[in-house]
Design a protein around this motif. Structure first.
Motif, short mmCIF file in Angstrom:
data_model
loop_
_atom_site.label_atom_id
_atom_site.label_comp_id
_atom_site.label_asym_id
_atom_site.label_seq_id
_atom_site.Cartn_x
_atom_site.Cartn_y
_atom_site.Cartn_z
N MET A 271 -2.51 2.65 -10.64
CA MET A 271 -1.49 3.31 -9.82
C MET A 271 -1.29 2.57 -8.51
O MET A 271 -0.15 2.29 -8.09
CB MET A 271 -1.91 4.75 -9.55
CG MET A 271 -1.77 5.70 -10.72
SD MET A 271 -0.04 5.96 -11.20
CE MET A 271 0.62 6.71 -9.71
N ALA A 272 -2.39 2.23 -7.84
CA ALA A 272 -2.29 1.57 -6.54
C ALA A 272 -1.59 0.22 -6.67
O ALA A 272 -0.75 -0.14 -5.83
CB ALA A 272 -3.68 1.39 -5.95
N ARG A 273 -1.92 -0.52 -7.70
CA ARG A 273 -1.34 -1.85 -7.90
C ARG A 273 0.18 -1.77 -8.09
O ARG A 273 0.94 -2.56 -7.51
CB ARG A 273 -2.00 -2.51 -9.11
CG ARG A 273 -1.52 -3.90 -9.45
CD ARG A 273 -2.38 -4.49 -10.55
NE ARG A 273 -1.85 -5.76 -11.02
CZ ARG A 273 -0.97 -5.90 -12.00
NH1 ARG A 273 -0.52 -4.83 -12.63
NH2 ARG A 273 -0.54 -7.09 -12.37
N MET A 274 0.64 -0.81 -8.89
CA MET A 274 2.07 -0.71 -9.17
C MET A 274 2.84 -0.19 -7.95
O MET A 274 3.95 -0.64 -7.66
CB MET A 274 2.30 0.19 -10.39
CG MET A 274 1.76 -0.41 -11.68
SD MET A 274 1.97 0.68 -13.11
CE MET A 274 3.75 0.62 -13.33
N LEU A 275 2.25 0.76 -7.22
CA LEU A 275 2.92 1.28 -6.03
C LEU A 275 2.95 0.23 -4.92
O LEU A 275 3.95 0.09 -4.21
CB LEU A 275 2.20 2.55 -5.55
CG LEU A 275 2.31 3.77 -6.47
CD1 LEU A 275 1.41 4.88 -5.97
CD2 LEU A 275 3.75 4.27 -6.56
N TRP A 276 1.86 -0.52 -4.78
CA TRP A 276 1.79 -1.54 -3.73
C TRP A 276 2.78 -2.67 -4.00
O TRP A 276 3.34 -3.25 -3.06
CB TRP A 276 0.37 -2.08 -3.62
CG TRP A 276 0.22 -3.16 -2.61
CD1 TRP A 276 0.08 -4.50 -2.83
CD2 TRP A 276 0.19 -3.00 -1.18
NE1 TRP A 276 -0.02 -5.18 -1.65
CE2 TRP A 276 0.04 -4.29 -0.61
CE3 TRP A 276 0.29 -1.90 -0.33
CZ2 TRP A 276 -0.02 -4.50 0.76
CZ3 TRP A 276 0.23 -2.12 1.04
CH2 TRP A 276 0.08 -3.38 1.57
N ALA A 277 3.01 -2.97 -5.27
CA ALA A 277 3.90 -4.09 -5.62
C ALA A 277 5.30 -3.89 -5.05
O ALA A 277 5.98 -4.87 -4.73
CB ALA A 277 3.97 -4.25 -7.15
N VAL A 278 5.74 -2.63 -4.92
CA VAL A 278 7.07 -2.36 -4.38
C VAL A 278 6.99 -1.63 -3.03
O VAL A 278 8.00 -1.15 -2.52
CB VAL A 278 7.92 -1.55 -5.38
CG1 VAL A 278 8.16 -2.36 -6.65
CG2 VAL A 278 7.26 -0.21 -5.73
N ARG A 279 5.75 -1.54 -2.49
CA ARG A 279 5.53 -0.88 -1.20
C ARG A 279 6.14 0.53 -1.17
O ARG A 279 6.82 0.91 -0.21
CB ARG A 279 6.10 -1.73 -0.05
CG ARG A 279 5.60 -3.16 0.01
CD ARG A 279 4.09 -3.24 0.22
NE ARG A 279 3.66 -4.59 0.56
CZ ARG A 279 3.30 -5.52 -0.34
NH1 ARG A 279 3.32 -5.21 -1.64
NH2 ARG A 279 2.93 -6.72 0.05
#
Length: 396
Positions: A132-140
């Motif tokens: 979850m963190a990786r996908m959300l961080w990818a688009v800030r």
């Protein structure tokens, strides 16, 4: 938004195309088996067999970190693709996450030594939070960062519960599981506050939307997280009037949201009234716990089960019934007989909360039978959808 390679996505067996498929199915099957198994053990069946930590520790842990978090993982790892435009876990990656979850469940039930079980159990939540963190961080996407915060705190609550199992410390187990339960309540406040009014207005064909009150939504999220922290540090395990006031305030906040969301026509639509009724159980839980902290009620268990059974699990059943239809390309119409799943489920919740204290054995068995029947109906009607391709031919 087209975020996947269509040909590659369609080459994956349907059950592994999005996370809601394996986790809704596995979580529901686990639920319909686990509660009758627990009640049978509690009433004296197979006394010589014990899962890791004993039956009470198994029940406490597995209904939250096993069953509920499987559904949460299925929902979040599906929704995050829509939220971010990033490709969600599927195929072998998704299969790997599901196998970690299954291995931990079997480890608990079959008595895997606690030092081996602890890292295996924590690995599932760590992987879900990282994805979850990786996908959300990818688009800030900052709007959904609180979800990662709650998932990270859930890992801490699970670790606390597991530390209690390692030490044979019942108080520590309670601190961990109650902290985790209120972190789930925080997720319910956050996500439920977004989707329930939207589902209601869309389902009833209303053009005017109920305008959100951000201050109320954030207050309920922070209040639930605060209760989780109070439980984690052992502060809320004994009655205290100030904590009672906090529960009362949160209950009133949830009741106010329900009043604002209410539409008389939702009573005609089971996919809607089931969602609202689940959130009403949360109000019952908050008021009941407030009364316990004020010294009016002798036990906290009925109110806690209003939260864990009536609200958390009721919202799970209502959400997976709706989300499965939408994500498999079907009209939002309940399959034949599934309305009885909602009826039986809430009858079972009533039995657990209001009858089991006075009549423990018949009350618990009635609750268990209704619970298992409700999830069995879901599995019967929805398993074919979860393992088959979307009816509209799209990936997912």
């Amino acid at each position: 938004m087209q975020v996947v390679d269509r040909r590659k996505a369609l080459s994956i067996p349907p059950v592994w195309r999005l996370a809601f498929r394996p986790f809704f199915l596995a979580g529901s099957v686990y639920a319909l088996l686990a509660i009758p198994l627990w009640v049978a053990a509690w009433t004296g069946f197979w006394p010589g067999f014990q899962p890791t930590g004993g039956w009470l520790a198994w029940h406490r842990h597995e209904m939250l970190f096993g069953f509920a978090m499987a559904i949460v993982a299925g929902f979040l790892l599906t929704a995050v693709q829509t939220w971010t435009g990033q490709v969600a876990p599927s195929g072998n990656r998704l299969m790997g996450v599901a196998l970690i979850w299954l291995a931990a469940r079997l480890g608990w039930l079959l008595g895997l030594p606690a030092p081996l079980l602890v890292p295996l159990d924590l690995l599932f939540l760590l992987v879900v939070a990282w994805m979850m963190a990786r996908m959300l961080w990818a688009v800030r996407q900052q709007r959904n960062y609180p979800i990662v915060v709650v998932l990270t705190l859930m890992i801490g609550a699970d670790a606390l519960m597991l530390a209690g199992v390692l030490q044979g410390n019942d108080a520590l187990q309670r601190q961990g599981v109650l902290a985790g339960l209120w972190l789930v309540a925080a997720l319910m406040a956050l996500i439920g506050g977004r989707v329930i009014p939207f589902f209601t207005q869309r389902g009833l064909g209303r053009t005017a939307q109920v305008k959100a009150w951000p201050w109320l939504d954030w207050s309920l999220l922070v209040g639930s997280a605060l209760i989780a922290l109070l439980h984690a540090f052992g502060v809320a395990l004994a009655p205290h009037a100030l904590i009672g006031l906090l529960f009362l305030a949160i209950g009133l906040g949830h009741l106010l949201r329900l009043v604002r969301w209410y539409d008389a026509d939702l009573r005609k639509v089971p996919l809607l009234w089931s969602l609202h009724l689940a959130m009403l159980w949360l109000v019952v839980a908050c008021f009941g716990l407030a009364l316990w902290h004020f010294g009016v009620l002798a036990q906290s268990s009925p109110a806690l089960h209003a939260l864990s059974v009536g609200s958390m699990s009721g919202l799970i059943l209502a959400m997976i019934a709706r989300v499965t239809l939408g994500h498999t390309g079907r009209p939002l119409q309940l399959p034949a007989g599934v309305v009885w799943a909602f009826v039986l489920f809430n009858l079972g919740a009533f039995a657990r909360v209001f009858l089991a204290t006075a009549w423990p054995v018949p009350g618990l068995w009635l609750a268990a039978i209704c619970w298992a029947s409700a999830f069995a109906l879901y599995v019967w009607r929805y398993a074919p959808m979860l393992v088959a391709a979307r009816v509209d031919g799209h990936p997912g």
